[in-house]
Design an enzyme around this catalytic site. Structure first.
Site, PDB file in Angstrom:
ATOM      1  N   TYR A 109      -9.730  -0.899   2.782  1.00  0.00           N
ATOM      2  CA  TYR A 109      -9.540  -0.717   4.638  1.00  0.00           C
ATOM      3  C   TYR A 109      -9.264   0.624   4.560  1.00  0.00           C
ATOM      4  O   TYR A 109      -8.457   1.675   3.847  1.00  0.00           O
ATOM      5  CB  TYR A 109      -8.185  -1.491   4.319  1.00  0.00           C
ATOM      6  CG  TYR A 109      -8.509  -3.065   4.891  1.00  0.00           C
ATOM      7  CD1 TYR A 109      -8.622  -3.836   6.459  1.00  0.00           C
ATOM      8  CD2 TYR A 109      -8.303  -4.023   4.186  1.00  0.00           C
ATOM      9  CE1 TYR A 109      -8.693  -4.647   6.567  1.00  0.00           C
ATOM     10  CE2 TYR A 109      -8.489  -5.536   4.478  1.00  0.00           C
ATOM     11  CZ  TYR A 109      -8.939  -5.420   6.006  1.00  0.00           C
ATOM     12  OH  TYR A 109      -9.021  -6.931   6.703  1.00  0.00           O
ATOM     13  N   ASP A 143       0.376  -1.522  -0.307  1.00  0.00           N
ATOM     14  CA  ASP A 143      -0.373  -0.026   0.094  1.00  0.00           C
ATOM     15  C   ASP A 143       1.015   1.782   0.103  1.00  0.00           C
ATOM     16  O   ASP A 143       0.373   2.082  -0.478  1.00  0.00           O
ATOM     17  CB  ASP A 143      -0.679   0.105   1.258  1.00  0.00           C
ATOM     18  CG  ASP A 143      -1.981  -0.936   1.074  1.00  0.00           C
ATOM     19  OD1 ASP A 143      -3.043  -0.942  -0.477  1.00  0.00           O
ATOM     20  OD2 ASP A 143      -2.509  -1.740   1.946  1.00  0.00           O
TER      21      ASP A 143
END
Length: 639
Positions: A386, A302
């Site tokens: 998320y 990420d």
């Protein structure tokens, strides 16, 4: 470099001051003047090029400040990219390096590309036909582009690829994560803007039950039994802020922010004694366990692949932070190299944290209690499904903690009975098993820049003449002298910790001063050693790495992670096997979660936690909080 007064054009008063909008605009102007920009060129990365540590430590207030920035430029027309360093102080381009994607990896995926993907896949006859066979209108499917990883897929070498999964959205406010169109994946070339392959592995029913956690029809009425909790500081907070510099109790530090790491902490000292030069979350990877042809490649970095701090939330008082809050904005560059300010990106406040110390003595008749308090510095970012919060805690006793909070929506799949790699969350809806593994980069400076690391653990002792009753155990201490020796895993059965010691500084008892890193000791990367993700996320195979400081060594999986074949970052650096005994060293600590999702994680996941603690061990000669005053009587009462 020494600058003359007429060369100084920046408003920065310290080399680590956060990036400003004016600096982004100035950097863009220098790049344009140098002919490096064009209609199809986009900014894939922009951040302050921090000066080397010795330059920063030698800086004195009032001295000229050189401001340099690192920029990765991506040409959407042909997929070419360049790594550039530019000085806004001197209005010069200092270096331009072409990027070979087959060797060095690809620049991160940017918003402009994300926005193209749905039109690209909906223009594919093969994709639309696969949806039609399922009775699904392509217009109702949200295309989720995901990093491709590095696999021996035919024709992918050197091409800028994402893999796309679909989720059906039944109405504008519907959360599509509840409706995965499973068994189907598209491979997309972002440069050519075409679907190069559609894998239609099998048809699975699209789960129909909604997952709209914000819909009262699904959640029911809000409970009315919770009474308000108000946090007040009538005299204001105890911290002081001067630009990016923060002073709180005995702590002194600077705050930074960039789009790749998010919040960074700099030059932390306690009682004017240095502890940490720089701290950040430098990478994270989310490897999934589903081996199916449609999902085996799901492994997201990420930080390195998405620049996840670009998506930092603007925090809200009373929701994200509670109490007497000081917010800090953050400025980043958008795809066009224009400044974008994220308001309230960083939240800082104080929290009561229970009892600091307490004793009631039967002999002296004393009854003393002191309250612990901590300074909280945090930010939250949303990356796809998320949401991640990162909370740095500084305590009155010199303790430092990092807590990562994972919430949001678990990535979903269709669920069929007998699946071995997913949890059933709702009828026909699954959540694949996965891990969230973070790498904290901790540039230590315990009482000075020359440090070493001792591995300290409990050692059982057998019955012997010295230990006739078998009750004895002792502390075992091993110096980790080289980078190869210092690649270590945690062992909670031995209470294993790593002490960062200063061999040149001793306390009054003659022991080297130290800070201890206490790991939580959760599993490292679970993928097989032969796997692609094992090669690419080698940092996540150990809880601890220790390297000799090098200003160019910033990211544990390498500079360009997207589609990189692996071996960059920590495995490449530690191959030199440099000495780390009494040197300027950096610790890299892997921590995180192994997530077997629960039904209770649906349709939105309660926060799960991971982190670590840095605690002084002999850094002080005695309890450093003896001077903390008792609480006022008005704050210690019962019903």
């Amino acid at each position: 470099m020494t600058l003359t007064d007429d060369q100084v054009t920046t408003t920065a008063t310290h080399p680590l001051d956060p990036v400003t909008a004016a600096e982004i605009t100035a950097a863009r102007g220098v790049l344009a003047e140098a002919g490096l920009l064009g209609d199809a060129v986009r900014f894939a990365f922009f951040a302050l090029e921090e000066p080397a540590k010795d330059e920063v430590l030698a800086f004195t207030p009032g001295s000229p400040v050189e401001r340099r920035f690192r920029v990765v430029l991506l040409d959407l027309a042909d997929g070419s990219s360049r790594d550039v360093v530019v000085s806004t102080t001197r209005s010069t381009v200092d270096s331009v390096t072409g990027i070979d994607p087959a060797v060095s990896g690809q620049p991160p995926i940017i918003d402009t590309e994300f926005e193209l993907v749905e039109d690209i896949v909906n223009g594919s006859e093969t994709w639309c036909a696969a949806l039609a066979r399922r009775g699904i209108d392509p217009a109702s499917v949200r295309s989720v582009p995901l990093s491709a990883g590095a696999y021996d897929e035919p024709g992918e070498a050197g091409r800028r690829i994402v893999r796309v999964l679909g989720f059906q959205q039944f109405h504008e406010k519907d959360h599509p994560w509840a409706h995965p169109v499973d068994g189907l994946v598209a491979y997309v070339d972002l440069t050519r803007r075409e679907v190069v392959r559609v894998l239609d592995h099998r048809e699975l029913p699209v789960p129909q039950e909604p997952g709209n956690f914000d819909d009262p029809a699904q959640t029911g009425p809000h409970r009315t039994t919770l009474k308000p909790i108000e946090i007040t500081q009538p005299d204001g907070p105890s911290f002081a802020v001067d630009g990016s510099r923060v002073r709180w109790e005995n702590w002194d530090l600077r705050l930074g922010f960039n789009e790749r790491e998010g919040l960074t902490l700099h030059q932390l000292s306690f009682h004017e004694r240095p502890v940490l030069y720089r701290a950040s979350v430098a990478e994270m990877v989310v490897p999934y366990a589903d081996p199916s042809p449609v999902r085996f490649w799901q492994n997201y970095f990420d930080c390195g692949e998405y620049m996840f701090a670009r998506y930092t939330n603007s925090l809200e008082l009373g929701c994200d932070c509670l109490g007497e809050i000081r917010y800090f904005d953050a400025t980043v560059a958008d795809d066009l190299g224009e400044p974008r300010t994220i308001g309230n990106a960083i939240c800082m406040h104080e929290e009561d944290f229970g009892v600091l110390w307490k004793h009631s003595d039967m002999f002296a008749g004393s009854h003393e209690t002191r309250r612990q308090r901590r300074l909280v510095i945090s930010f939250f970012t949303t990356i796809g499904n998320y949401d991640y919060g990162f909370y740095w805690y500084l305590y009155l006793d010199g303790t430092i903690q990092l807590e990562a909070k994972a919430t949001g929506i678990t990535f979903t799949s269709a669920y069929t009975e007998g699946q071995d790699y997913a949890t059933q969350l709702a009828p026909g809806l699954g959540a694949p098993y996965h891990q969230h593994l973070f790498s904290a980069r901790l540039d230590m400076c315990v009482d000075g820049p020359r440090n070493a690391v001792d591995e300290v653990e409990a050692q059982r002792l057998p019955v012997s003449a010295e230990n006739p009753y078998g009750n004895a155990f002792r502390e075992s201490r091993t110096r980790l002298t080289s980078e190869s020796e210092a690649a270590r895993v945690a062992d909670n059965s031995r209470a294993r910790a790593w002490h960062i010691v200063n061999p040149e500084s001793r306390n009054r008892l003659g022991r080297n001063v130290a800070y201890a890193l206490y790991p939580e000791g959760q599993p490292t990367l679970l993928a097989d050693e032969s796997s692609s993700i094992h090669q690419r996320a080698a940092f996540a195979t150990k809880h601890l790495w220790v390297t000799r400081y090098d200003p160019a060594e910033r990211y544990p999986a390498g500079d360009l992670v997207n589609q990189h074949p692996g071996g960059a970052g920590l495995p490449a650096w530690t191959a030199a096997d440099r000495s780390v005994d009494g040197e300027d060293i950096v610790l890299w600590h892997t921590f995180g979660l192994t997530h077997f999702p629960r039904p209770e994680d649906w349709p939105v996941m309660p926060v799960d936690y991971a982190g670590f603690t840095l605690k002084p061990v002999g850094f002080f000669d005695r309890n450093p909080t003896l001077d903390v005053p008792p609480s006022a009587n008005g704050h210690c009462h019962g019903g």
